[in-house]
Enzyme design. Structure first.
Site, PDB file in Angstrom:
ATOM      1  N   ASP A 183       6.267  -0.541   3.455  1.00 48.64           N
ATOM      2  CA  ASP A 183       5.600  -0.326   4.748  1.00 48.64           C
ATOM      3  C   ASP A 183       4.959  -1.609   5.281  1.00 48.64           C
ATOM      4  O   ASP A 183       4.533  -2.462   4.507  1.00 48.64           O
ATOM      5  CB  ASP A 183       4.528   0.768   4.560  1.00 48.64           C
ATOM      6  N   ASN A 225      12.179   8.883  10.317  1.00 53.62           N
ATOM      7  CA  ASN A 225      12.388   7.614  11.033  1.00 53.62           C
ATOM      8  C   ASN A 225      13.368   7.728  12.195  1.00 53.62           C
ATOM      9  O   ASN A 225      13.447   6.829  13.037  1.00 53.62           O
ATOM     10  CB  ASN A 225      12.841   6.504  10.065  1.00 53.62           C
TER      11      ASN A 225
HETATM   12  C1  FPP Z   1       8.154   0.657   7.362  1.00 49.40           C
HETATM   13  O1  FPP Z   1       7.603  -0.349   8.163  1.00 49.40           O
HETATM   14  C2  FPP Z   1       9.488   0.304   7.032  1.00 49.40           C
HETATM   15  C3  FPP Z   1      10.591   1.046   7.353  1.00 49.40           C
HETATM   16  C4  FPP Z   1      10.533   2.278   8.123  1.00 49.40           C
HETATM   17  C5  FPP Z   1      11.904   0.608   6.946  1.00 49.40           C
HETATM   18  C6  FPP Z   1      11.958  -0.168   5.677  1.00 49.40           C
HETATM   19  C7  FPP Z   1      13.133  -0.982   5.802  1.00 49.40           C
HETATM   20  C8  FPP Z   1      13.328  -2.213   5.307  1.00 49.40           C
HETATM   21  C9  FPP Z   1      12.417  -2.923   4.426  1.00 49.40           C
HETATM   22  C10 FPP Z   1      14.553  -2.931   5.690  1.00 49.40           C
HETATM   23  C11 FPP Z   1      15.806  -2.142   5.585  1.00 49.40           C
HETATM   24  C12 FPP Z   1      16.182  -1.879   4.186  1.00 49.40           C
HETATM   25  C13 FPP Z   1      17.378  -2.133   3.673  1.00 49.40           C
HETATM   26  C14 FPP Z   1      17.666  -1.745   2.284  1.00 49.40           C
HETATM   27  C15 FPP Z   1      18.412  -2.819   4.428  1.00 49.40           C
HETATM   28  P1  FPP Z   1       7.147   0.049   9.607  1.00 49.40           P
HETATM   29  O2  FPP Z   1       8.221  -0.303  10.552  1.00 49.40           O
HETATM   30  O3  FPP Z   1       6.725   1.477   9.659  1.00 49.40           O
HETATM   31  O4  FPP Z   1       5.922  -0.891   9.778  1.00 49.40           O
HETATM   32  P2  FPP Z   1       4.612  -0.573  10.608  1.00 49.40           P
HETATM   33  O5  FPP Z   1       3.978   0.647   9.967  1.00 49.40           O
HETATM   34  O6  FPP Z   1       3.796  -1.798  10.411  1.00 49.40           O
HETATM   35  O7  FPP Z   1       5.019  -0.352  12.026  1.00 49.40           O
END
Ligand code: FPP
Length: 253
Positions: free
Chosen positions: A32, A80
């Site tokens: 996250d 998501n």
């Molecule tokens: C949460 O950060 C992250 C996600 C919803 C996606 C996680 C994905 C990756 C690390 C990259 C993709 C993975 C692979 C294996 C290719 P957020 O976007 O919710 O962050 P925020 O809470 O700060 O907005």
């Protein structure tokens, strides 16, 4: 006696030691904070996800090196899909790029590239790349990396119930009693130990529909660091804190 197996990690002035006799078998991470990391740097959110992918490399490598058996990474949840289409498309593209670019190194290191979640809802090229990566690495002996994609703990439990009902109706499973062992054999994590340690960076302290059945006795570790900044040092810190915990599983010492 135990010190023989201890590994020292030096980061700035801090010396932290990992007890190699007490490495968690299964670590799960809620990756996250990508969006906030990008915002802090005045970059688009997609750059945060890109940086998030980069952060995965050293963590898988280190888990493999220290003998973690399973590493589950929450990469895309059933919730998501509520995000803007552009962000979802970027995440799907990053997944394909990740599997293509990292495949050789992961394979050479003996990593099993597995996935959990209902991947039938992902774009077909993602499904194909995931299935192919698994087929080519399934006999490897290193850490099993579970990419949790279109994963939701509630969905997983509902899926398991429905599959079980189907099997009972078609006499594939003949039982009058459903016990935990039978139920677990219908989960995506069939045959895997429950996560010993669940890590969530970015300052949030919730489970967000992750491994709901499996987290019954997991140890939780939180940090304010955003996922793209998470590195081996933080991984070691999390494991060292885990090693200090007294796990009683509801019993007494
Ligand atoms: C949460 O950060 C992250 C996600 C919803 C996606 C996680 C994905 C990756 C690390 C990259 C993709 C993975 C692979 C294996 C290719 P957020 O976007 O919710 O962050 P925020 O809470 O700060 O907005």
């Amino acid at each position: 006696m135990f010190n023989i197996f201890k590994k020292k990690l030096v980061n700035n002035e801090e010396h932290i030691e990992l007890d190699m006799n007490n490495i968690p078998k299964h670590i799960a991470i809620i990756m996250d904070g990508n969006g906030r990391w990008a915002k802090k740097k005045n970059l688009p959110r997609t750059m945060g996800h890109k940086a998030g992918v980069e952060a995965i490399r050293s963590i898988v490598k280190e888990c493999n090196r220290i003998g973690v058996k399973y590493l589950t990474l929450y990469a895309f949840s059933t919730e998501n899909w509520k995000r803007p289409k552009e962000e979802i498309d970027t995440l799907m593209k990053l997944l394909i790029q990740y599997l293509k670019n990292e495949f050789n190194e992961l394979h050479e290191n003996g990593v099993v590239i597995n996935h959990i979640g209902d991947i039938k809802k992902l774009p077909v090229p993602c499904q194909e790349e995931l299935k192919s990566a698994y087929e080519r690495t399934k006999n490897n002996q290193g850490v099993v990396m579970n990419l949790a994609l279109n994963y939701g703990g509630r969905d997983e439990i509902m899926d398991a119930i429905n599959k079980l009902i189907k099997d009972i109706k078609s006499n594939k499973t003949s039982t009058n009693t459903i016990d935990e062992k039978l139920f677990e054999s219908y989960l995506y994590t069939k045959g895997m130990p429950d996560p010993d340690l669940i890590i969530r960076p970015s300052g949030e302290q919730r489970i967000s529909n992750f491994l709901l059945w499996q987290c019954a006795y997991s140890e939780f570790w939180y940090s304010d660091i955003y996922w793209p900044d998470f590195n081996v040092y933080h991984l070691h810190k999390a494991i060292i804190d885990y090693q200090k915990r007294d796990r009683r599983f509801g019993g007494i010492k």
